[in-house]
Write a protein that holds these residues in place. Structure first.
Motif, PDB file in Angstrom:
ATOM      1  N   THR A  46       0.846  -1.193   0.000  1.00  0.00           N
ATOM      2  CA  THR A  46       0.000   0.000   0.000  1.00  0.00           C
ATOM      3  C   THR A  46       0.879   1.238   0.000  1.00  0.00           C
ATOM      4  O   THR A  46       1.644   1.467   0.928  1.00  0.00           O
ATOM      5  CB  THR A  46      -0.922   0.033   1.239  1.00  0.00           C
ATOM      6  OG1 THR A  46      -1.815  -1.079   1.191  1.00  0.00           O
ATOM      7  CG2 THR A  46      -1.729   1.330   1.278  1.00  0.00           C
ATOM      8  N   THR A  47       0.781   2.016  -1.055  1.00  0.00           N
ATOM      9  CA  THR A  47       1.475   3.304  -1.112  1.00  0.00           C
ATOM     10  C   THR A  47       0.486   4.463  -1.025  1.00  0.00           C
ATOM     11  O   THR A  47       0.886   5.617  -0.946  1.00  0.00           O
ATOM     12  CB  THR A  47       2.295   3.434  -2.418  1.00  0.00           C
ATOM     13  OG1 THR A  47       1.434   3.234  -3.553  1.00  0.00           O
ATOM     14  CG2 THR A  47       3.406   2.391  -2.461  1.00  0.00           C
ATOM     15  N   LEU A  48      -0.806   4.145  -1.027  1.00  0.00           N
ATOM     16  CA  LEU A  48      -1.863   5.156  -0.949  1.00  0.00           C
ATOM     17  C   LEU A  48      -2.059   5.593   0.502  1.00  0.00           C
ATOM     18  O   LEU A  48      -2.313   4.759   1.371  1.00  0.00           O
ATOM     19  CB  LEU A  48      -3.169   4.578  -1.495  1.00  0.00           C
ATOM     20  CG  LEU A  48      -4.405   5.476  -1.427  1.00  0.00           C
ATOM     21  CD1 LEU A  48      -4.232   6.686  -2.341  1.00  0.00           C
ATOM     22  CD2 LEU A  48      -5.650   4.683  -1.797  1.00  0.00           C
ATOM     23  N   PRO A  49      -1.948   6.896   0.810  1.00  0.00           N
ATOM     24  CA  PRO A  49      -2.175   7.364   2.176  1.00  0.00           C
ATOM     25  C   PRO A  49      -3.615   7.101   2.620  1.00  0.00           C
ATOM     26  O   PRO A  49      -4.557   7.235   1.840  1.00  0.00           O
ATOM     27  CB  PRO A  49      -1.899   8.866   2.103  1.00  0.00           C
ATOM     28  CG  PRO A  49      -1.117   9.058   0.850  1.00  0.00           C
ATOM     29  CD  PRO A  49      -1.572   7.998  -0.094  1.00  0.00           C
ATOM     30  N   MET A  50      -3.773   6.729   3.871  1.00  0.00           N
ATOM     31  CA  MET A  50      -5.088   6.434   4.423  1.00  0.00           C
ATOM     32  C   MET A  50      -5.711   7.692   5.040  1.00  0.00           C
ATOM     33  O   MET A  50      -5.017   8.506   5.645  1.00  0.00           O
ATOM     34  CB  MET A  50      -4.979   5.353   5.499  1.00  0.00           C
ATOM     35  CG  MET A  50      -4.364   4.034   5.033  1.00  0.00           C
ATOM     36  SD  MET A  50      -5.460   3.088   3.946  1.00  0.00           S
ATOM     37  CE  MET A  50      -4.647   3.346   2.356  1.00  0.00           C
ATOM     38  N   LYS A  51      -7.034   7.846   4.887  1.00  0.00           N
ATOM     39  CA  LYS A  51      -7.819   8.897   5.540  1.00  0.00           C
ATOM     40  C   LYS A  51      -7.299  10.301   5.240  1.00  0.00           C
ATOM     41  O   LYS A  51      -7.206  11.145   6.127  1.00  0.00           O
ATOM     42  CB  LYS A  51      -7.854   8.665   7.060  1.00  0.00           C
ATOM     43  CG  LYS A  51      -8.504   7.343   7.453  1.00  0.00           C
ATOM     44  CD  LYS A  51      -8.529   7.159   8.962  1.00  0.00           C
ATOM     45  CE  LYS A  51      -9.192   5.850   9.349  1.00  0.00           C
ATOM     46  NZ  LYS A  51      -9.206   5.644  10.825  1.00  0.00           N
ATOM     47  N   LYS A  52      -6.952  10.540   3.955  1.00  0.00           N
ATOM     48  CA  LYS A  52      -6.435  11.851   3.568  1.00  0.00           C
ATOM     49  C   LYS A  52      -7.220  12.460   2.404  1.00  0.00           C
ATOM     50  O   LYS A  52      -6.713  13.298   1.682  1.00  0.00           O
ATOM     51  CB  LYS A  52      -4.949  11.735   3.204  1.00  0.00           C
ATOM     52  CG  LYS A  52      -4.054  11.358   4.372  1.00  0.00           C
ATOM     53  CD  LYS A  52      -4.111  12.385   5.485  1.00  0.00           C
ATOM     54  CE  LYS A  52      -3.243  11.996   6.673  1.00  0.00           C
ATOM     55  NZ  LYS A  52      -3.331  12.982   7.775  1.00  0.00           N
ATOM     56  N   GLY A  53      -8.449  12.014   2.213  1.00  0.00           N
ATOM     57  CA  GLY A  53      -9.266  12.576   1.140  1.00  0.00           C
ATOM     58  C   GLY A  53      -8.932  12.019  -0.226  1.00  0.00           C
ATOM     59  O   GLY A  53      -9.323  12.598  -1.245  1.00  0.00           O
ATOM     60  N   LEU A  54      -8.226  10.885  -0.271  1.00  0.00           N
ATOM     61  CA  LEU A  54      -7.836  10.276  -1.548  1.00  0.00           C
ATOM     62  C   LEU A  54      -8.607   8.987  -1.808  1.00  0.00           C
ATOM     63  O   LEU A  54      -8.187   8.140  -2.588  1.00  0.00           O
ATOM     64  CB  LEU A  54      -6.325  10.013  -1.574  1.00  0.00           C
ATOM     65  CG  LEU A  54      -5.449  11.259  -1.365  1.00  0.00           C
ATOM     66  CD1 LEU A  54      -3.976  10.872  -1.359  1.00  0.00           C
ATOM     67  CD2 LEU A  54      -5.713  12.301  -2.442  1.00  0.00           C
TER      68      LEU A  54
END
Length: 368
Positions: free
Chosen positions: A113-121
């Motif tokens: 996982t390279t996608l930030p969590m809980k950041k509006g993405l």
């Protein structure tokens, strides 16, 4: 192996749920937004299981959660979905898949996982699409991308989460997409990308916001406004947004980074004018505005605005060039102590390596 990116809403935040109110008030304008998948993703391996849903997940910080498991039973899955929490998303989507397709269980390992969590993405929506896509691939269900999106959406709204319909557009990947919301009707149009590359930066502001409070405050303007502030919210998410999204679509088609940046400045100014009065506690967003106007940032950008529900969550910036994008990443990380990510918009990637299986070499296999 399956992979799903997050999504960035370039223009038109909040217009998905706003457009849905046309079901009860026909004077509400349709919603419209432009979205694109992030460079950051969720990656997983998946395989059949006889009768259970078994999932292991790795966070963007490397933390491994699970394995979590649930019997592939409609009642058990629905109960898990309604509990809330991270695993509820998987249970909700699996429940929807079971209703429409004759599947058995699934073992999934979200190993990277390279996608930030809980950041509006849209990390939760990406996880839902990951589950939907994994079932599709493992059981050869032949779902279209829109079908993967729909089942992911139906699964997520079984949980306490109240996502909008734009979030699951991460299923489209890196293709910029125009989405239009007219009551229950969703229409999507892929935007043609130019041969030139547009360089953007998305930055986690390392601050905080309350998305639930933002949504609750803005939803008070619907379906029927009762005061000038609520009328302003409907104007923002209706005709003002429609106009900006239309011009932004053309800017993307033309590869006009400068115009795209100017439209981000215009969109942020309109949001500040109409939305801040409706939720000043969250949308005054001092951290966001300090970054958008920072003297070390401005020389490298054509324009910038907030991301997602807005507030002090994330910002997006249109860099003037690749070199400016690199400079922004360094300034934001090393001097402002934030977490930036590159986002590129370009036409289809050229093929660098091609493996051709054939009985014997032939000149026609190697065109000039």
């Amino acid at each position: 192996e399956v992979e799903v990116p997050g999504r960035v809403c370039l223009f038109g935040e909040h217009s998905d749920w706003a457009g849905s109110y046309r079901r009860t008030n026909s004077e509400v304008r349709p919603g419209a937004c432009i979205v694109i998948g992030t460079d950051q993703t969720l990656q997983a391996s998946a395989q059949e299981h006889p009768d259970k849903l078994i999932i292991t997940s790795t966070g963007d910080d490397g933390t491994v959660s699970g394995p979590w498991e649930c019997s592939l039973d409609e009642k058990a899955l629905l109960e898990e979905a309604k509990k809330g929490g991270f695993w509820s998303y998987a249970a909700g989507v699996a429940y929807q898949i079971m209703i429409y397709y004759p599947v058995r269980g699934l073992r999934l390992n979200n190993h990277t996982t390279t996608l930030p969590m809980k950041k509006g993405l849209s990390s939760s929506a990406a996880f839902c699409v990951l589950i939907s896509r994994a079932f599709n691939v493992v059981y050869n269900l032949r779902m279209t991308v829109r079908a993967e999106m729909e089942l992911a959406y139906l699964g997520e709204i079984l949980t306490p989460s109240r996502c909008g319909r734009m979030d699951q557009c991460c299923a489209f990947g890196k293709t910029p997409t125009l989405m239009q919301f007219d009551g229950p009707l969703l229409q999507t149009t892929s935007l043609t990308l130019p041969s030139s590359t547009l360089y953007l930066v998305v930055v986690d502001l390392n601050a905080s916001k309350d998305t639930k409070e933002i949504l609750a405050s803005l939803n008070k303007a619907y379906p029927f406004p009762s005061n000038p502030i609520e009328e302003g919210v409907q104007r923002l998410l209706g005709p003002v947004n429609e106009d900006i999204v239309q011009r932004a679509s053309k800017a993307i088609h033309d590869g006009d980074a400068e115009q795209l940046g100017k439209l981000m400045i215009e969109a942020q100014a309109a949001f500040d004018q109409y939305a801040i009065p409706a939720c000043p506690q969250q949308l005054t967003s001092p951290v966001l505005h300090s970054v958008l106007t920072h003297p070390k940032v401005l020389p490298h950008i054509f324009g910038a605005k907030g991301v997602g529900s807005q507030g002090d969550g994330c910002a997006q910036m249109v860099a003037r060039s690749l070199e400016d994008q690199k400079a922004l990443l360094k300034i934001l990380a090393e001097e402002l102590h934030m977490r930036p990510f590159p986002l590129t918009m370009t036409s289809a990637s050229p093929i660098k390596t091609c493996l051709i299986l054939c009985d014997e070499p032939a000149p026609s296999l190697f065109p000039a």
